[in-house]
Design a protein around this motif. Structure first.
Motif, mmCIF file in Angstrom:
data_model
loop_
_atom_site.group_PDB
_atom_site.id
_atom_site.type_symbol
_atom_site.label_atom_id
_atom_site.label_comp_id
_atom_site.label_asym_id
_atom_site.label_seq_id
_atom_site.Cartn_x
_atom_site.Cartn_y
_atom_site.Cartn_z
ATOM 1 N N GLU A 1 0.853 -1.026 -0.064
ATOM 2 C CA GLU A 1 0.132 0.034 -0.085
ATOM 3 C C GLU A 1 0.896 1.174 -0.030
ATOM 4 O O GLU A 1 0.776 2.161 -0.659
ATOM 5 C CB GLU A 1 -0.850 0.087 1.437
ATOM 6 N N ALA B 1 -4.662 4.186 5.474
ATOM 7 C CA ALA B 1 -5.508 4.398 4.342
ATOM 8 C C ALA B 1 -6.672 5.395 4.604
ATOM 9 O O ALA B 1 -6.804 6.388 3.886
ATOM 10 C CB ALA B 1 -6.137 3.137 3.601
ATOM 11 N N SER B 2 -7.556 4.975 5.846
ATOM 12 C CA SER B 2 -8.498 5.896 5.965
ATOM 13 C C SER B 2 -8.582 6.309 7.490
ATOM 14 O O SER B 2 -9.733 7.053 7.616
ATOM 15 C CB SER B 2 -9.851 5.023 5.659
ATOM 16 N N GLU C 1 -8.736 10.977 8.190
ATOM 17 C CA GLU C 1 -9.073 10.423 6.846
ATOM 18 C C GLU C 1 -8.127 9.754 6.195
ATOM 19 O O GLU C 1 -8.266 9.134 4.943
ATOM 20 C CB GLU C 1 -9.705 11.613 5.687
ATOM 21 N N THR D 1 -4.362 8.559 4.350
ATOM 22 C CA THR D 1 -4.013 8.595 2.988
ATOM 23 C C THR D 1 -4.957 8.972 1.737
ATOM 24 O O THR D 1 -4.655 9.889 0.784
ATOM 25 C CB THR D 1 -2.976 7.473 2.524
ATOM 26 N N SER D 2 -6.164 8.397 1.906
ATOM 27 C CA SER D 2 -7.194 8.642 0.818
ATOM 28 C C SER D 2 -7.615 10.052 0.878
ATOM 29 O O SER D 2 -7.842 10.736 -0.022
ATOM 30 C CB SER D 2 -8.415 7.641 1.328
#
Length: 109
Positions: free
Chosen positions: A27, A62-63, A86, A88-89
């Motif tokens: 990722e 990620a979130s 939030e 990396t998204s």
């Protein structure tokens, strides 16, 4: 354990605050916040000493779910840490810069 929004994180990032990305290596390679140290959540407990002591560490995933767990691990180990809500998204959605590939800041296993 504190959580912060992308805007507040962006200010800290711009000021050079330490950032740890707790996602899996694949990722991280796909896209990450520039300068973030890759340290997968599953290895974090054993590798806390590889994280700079002193400054507040900004945990990102990620979130925002894994980074909460990561921040708790650091806080339990006596290190100041916050989670970026939030992840990396959210960073990407806000039009912030992203890097790809390995950055060499942390040994990968």
């Amino acid at each position: 354990m504190r959580e912060i929004e992308i805007g507040e994180f962006a200010d800290a990032w711009a000021a050079g605050a330490p950032v740890v990305d707790v996602r899996e290596p694949w990722e991280y390679r796909n896209a990450h916040v520039p300068g973030a140290q890759s340290l997968p959540l599953g290895q974090l407990g054993d590798r806390v000493t590889q994280i700079p002591a002193g400054a507040v560490v900004y945990m990102i995933c990620a979130s925002g779910n894994r980074s909460v767990q990561g921040a708790r691990i650091l806080v339990t180990a006596g290190r100041p840490a916050v989670s970026v809500t939030e992840g990396t998204s959210g960073w990407a959605a806000a039009g912030r810069p992203l890097d790809t590939g390995e950055d060499g800041s942390c040994p990968h296993h």
